[in-house]
Each structure stands twice: as C-alpha cells, then as structure tokens.
Scaffold this motif. Sequence first.
Motif, short mmCIF file in Angstrom:
data_model
loop_
_atom_site.label_atom_id
_atom_site.label_comp_id
_atom_site.label_asym_id
_atom_site.label_seq_id
_atom_site.Cartn_x
_atom_site.Cartn_y
_atom_site.Cartn_z
N GLY A 131 42.14 53.43 31.66
CA GLY A 131 41.73 52.78 32.91
C GLY A 131 41.18 51.39 32.75
O GLY A 131 40.98 50.70 33.73
N THR A 132 40.91 50.99 31.55
CA THR A 132 40.23 49.70 31.34
C THR A 132 41.13 48.64 30.74
O THR A 132 40.67 47.56 30.41
N LEU A 134 43.06 46.16 31.42
CA LEU A 134 43.47 45.19 32.44
C LEU A 134 44.13 43.97 31.78
O LEU A 134 43.52 43.34 30.92
N PRO A 135 45.37 43.65 32.19
CA PRO A 135 46.01 42.46 31.62
C PRO A 135 45.25 41.20 32.02
O PRO A 135 44.68 41.15 33.12
N GLY A 137 44.17 37.89 33.69
CA GLY A 137 44.57 37.23 34.93
C GLY A 137 44.89 38.17 36.07
O GLY A 137 45.13 37.73 37.18
N ALA A 138 44.88 39.47 35.80
CA ALA A 138 45.24 40.43 36.86
C ALA A 138 44.02 40.76 37.71
O ALA A 138 42.89 40.69 37.25
N ALA A 140 41.49 43.10 39.20
CA ALA A 140 40.99 44.38 38.69
C ALA A 140 41.07 45.49 39.73
O ALA A 140 41.46 46.62 39.42
N LEU A 141 40.73 45.16 40.96
CA LEU A 141 40.72 46.19 42.00
C LEU A 141 42.14 46.70 42.29
O LEU A 141 42.36 47.91 42.37
N LEU A 142 43.08 45.77 42.40
CA LEU A 142 44.45 46.20 42.69
C LEU A 142 45.07 46.91 41.48
O LEU A 142 45.90 47.80 41.64
N SER A 144 43.34 48.90 39.59
CA SER A 144 42.79 50.25 39.70
C SER A 144 43.51 51.05 40.78
O SER A 144 43.78 52.25 40.60
N PHE B 191 36.29 53.08 39.92
CA PHE B 191 36.76 51.95 39.12
C PHE B 191 36.10 50.65 39.59
O PHE B 191 35.71 49.81 38.78
N MET B 192 35.99 50.48 40.93
CA MET B 192 35.33 49.29 41.47
C MET B 192 33.92 49.15 40.94
O MET B 192 33.46 48.06 40.57
N TRP B 195 34.08 48.01 37.33
CA TRP B 195 34.37 46.57 37.22
C TRP B 195 33.16 45.75 37.64
O TRP B 195 32.87 44.70 37.05
N ARG B 200 33.14 41.89 36.17
CA ARG B 200 34.46 41.26 36.33
C ARG B 200 34.62 40.75 37.75
O ARG B 200 34.32 41.45 38.69
#
Lengths: 198, 200
Positions: A131-132, A134-135, A137-138, A140-142, A144, B191-192, B195, B200
Amino acid sequence: MRASRRMLALMLVTPTAALAHTRGGEALGFASGLRHPVSGFDHVVAMIAVGLWGAQLGEPAVWLLPVTFPMVMALGGMLGLVGIALPGLEVGIAASAIVLGFAVFREARPSLWVAALVVGVFAIFHGNAHGTELPPGANALLYSIGFVIATGLLHATGIGLGVAHRWPTGRAALRALGAGVALAGVVFLWHAVVGGGA
Amino acid sequence: MTRVGRGALVALTTIVVAARPADAHLMTTGFGPFYDGLTHLLVSPEYLLPMLALALLAGLHGPRVGRAVLFALPAAWLAGNALGLLVVPRLTMPLPTATVTIAVGGMVAAGRRLPLALITGFAIAVGVLAGVLNGVELATARSSQLAAAGAAAALFVVVSLVTGQVASVRAAWARIAVQVAGSWIAAVGLFMLGWALRGR
C-alpha cells in the motif's frame, strides 16, 4: 555586460516556485494504484482466494470477508506509511496464499469470526507491503483509491468464480484452484526464505 | 549596454525575482466561479468521499433519513463555508478529512441501524467541517463566493442521486454492495490518514 551577468545570477539564485496548479499526478496516481495489486502475483492469488473462500462459506462470509480484507489491509498500509514495518512481510504474504489456498482446497468451515480473523491478519501484511509503494509524482489519494478498488475487484473475481461451488464439477474445480493457490504460496515462501523475495 | 538598457534590465529582473507565486485556482472550467465550485467538489475525492459515504448511510436508512440529510448536509456545508471564509484563517485538511472518511465509511460498512437524530447531527457536523475547509481554500485562492454556492449545489445533486438510489434498493445483495462500498471508502480513509501522518 557585468550588469547582465549580475542580473542573470540574481534571477537564477532567487527563483520563485510556480504554484499555478494545486494538484498533480492524478491520472498517474489512480492508474498506478489500480495496476499495483494486479502486478504482483502473490497479491492476486491471495485476493482471489479470499473471494473463493467467501463463496464456499456462503452468507454472511461471502460479503463479510471482502469487507474485512480492504479495511484491515488499509490499516496495514497506514502502519507502513507512518513507518511501522511488519517483520517477515514476504513470509507473511506467502503464508497468506498457503493458508487461504489450503482453506479453499479443504473447503474449511471455521466459525465466522475465525475466518474473518485469518483474513484480517493476512490483510495487514498485504497492506503493509504494497500500500505504500507510491510512484514519484503520483497523487497519493488517487493511488489509494485505485489500490482499494483493484483489491475489491480481485475479491469480486474470486466470488464470481466461487459461483461454480453450486455444481459438483465446479466444487472440484474450486478445490483444485485452492490447491494451486497454496502451491503458489509455497513457491513464494521458498523465494522469501531462500531466494530473496517472491 | 546603454544606461537605459541597463535600467530596463534591472527593472525586468526586479519584476521577475520579486514576483509572487501565482494564485492557485481551485478549478477553472471557463464558465465562471459557480461552475468552478461545482466542478471542484466533483473532482476532489478528499471532499467527495465522505459526502458519498454520508449519502450511502442516509440511503441505507430509508427515505426519511435521506430527506433529512439531503437538506441538512448542503446547508451545513454552506454555513461552514461562510465560517471558513470569515473566521478561520488556516486549517490543515488531511487529518480531519481522513478521520471523517473512516468514521462514515465504517458506519456504512457496519450496516447497523442508527437513529435519525444521530445521522442528521453527524451530517451537520461533517458538512460544517468540510464547508470550513472548503471556505479556507476559497479564501486562500481568492475565489468568488459563488464557488461555494456551486459546491453546495453539486453536493445537493450528489446526495439526492445517491441517497435516492440507495433508499429505493430492496434486494439484499444490493444493500450488501452498498456496505462493501462503505468499507472501500473507510479503507481509502485509512490510507488518507497514513499519507497525512506521513506528511505527503
């Protein structure tokens, strides 16, 4: 000429960050999240096995397990995000495929809370590991959102395949699928322990 | 370089290096601030998800609760928005939004019957909170008040469509699908939160 150089130097050393856009990386974030669960075979087989097992167990497990998994998986992801890495992640993920696959193979029928507990424990490992990631520049919310949707759709695939449980041939096919998942789990475990990750 | 040229260069450089960051637009549709606000809600999952979850929750409890939430939520949003524009100077958004998303998504997933007053009160609290956060964003972006009206209109439409659809559902499997959607929203909320805590 000297003035020009000074001006140029001044401009270069005092840039102002452009804030013309409040957001960025939406498409990348969502697409990456959607793709991530299906890009790892270990994740795919475990998710589908949850759906298969739920379908074998029938009501209310058929919907309780797929409800439990994403929520607990997200909890594992949240722990990973705040820096709490679970020990033996790859082993835990491999074990999830073995146990869930074996449960499908044996058509195991534990009480509902035990089934939910088993699924929940393994979900933490999957969330913590995947779950972590993240590429750069992406969004984070979308990311997830895409991740959770893809995971849910994998469960739905398992439940859809589990419809075959109504027929004797289908039951045998599901048990064979479960055996395949468990065997894949053994391979993952081998890679995790000996070969440095599945 | 002549004196005039040097002067022009200095002036140009001063303008460039002293420039302030461009003021961000929340959403620019080209149709004006009302539609900017309307679209802003629809393309902002951090706002939309808890509202969707509330609409699902209200719909699961039938038309009476659905009607109460349909009017209470946009009204609370507008009130919160005014509060955000006038009173609150700065608020960080991710933590409260994530917490609300987890709570409402979890309530949908649990599928328990809750009293009308509790759901309506919760909708008002969530609406005020989201409205305040939106108001702060509008104030920061120096956007027109019409954007708030646009967002409230979008909220009304979303809640009426979703609540109406869910309230009319009778099949057991469809209600379960709504609960599953709630669990997905709660999972995204977790998840929010992660982050947000990570920064983030």
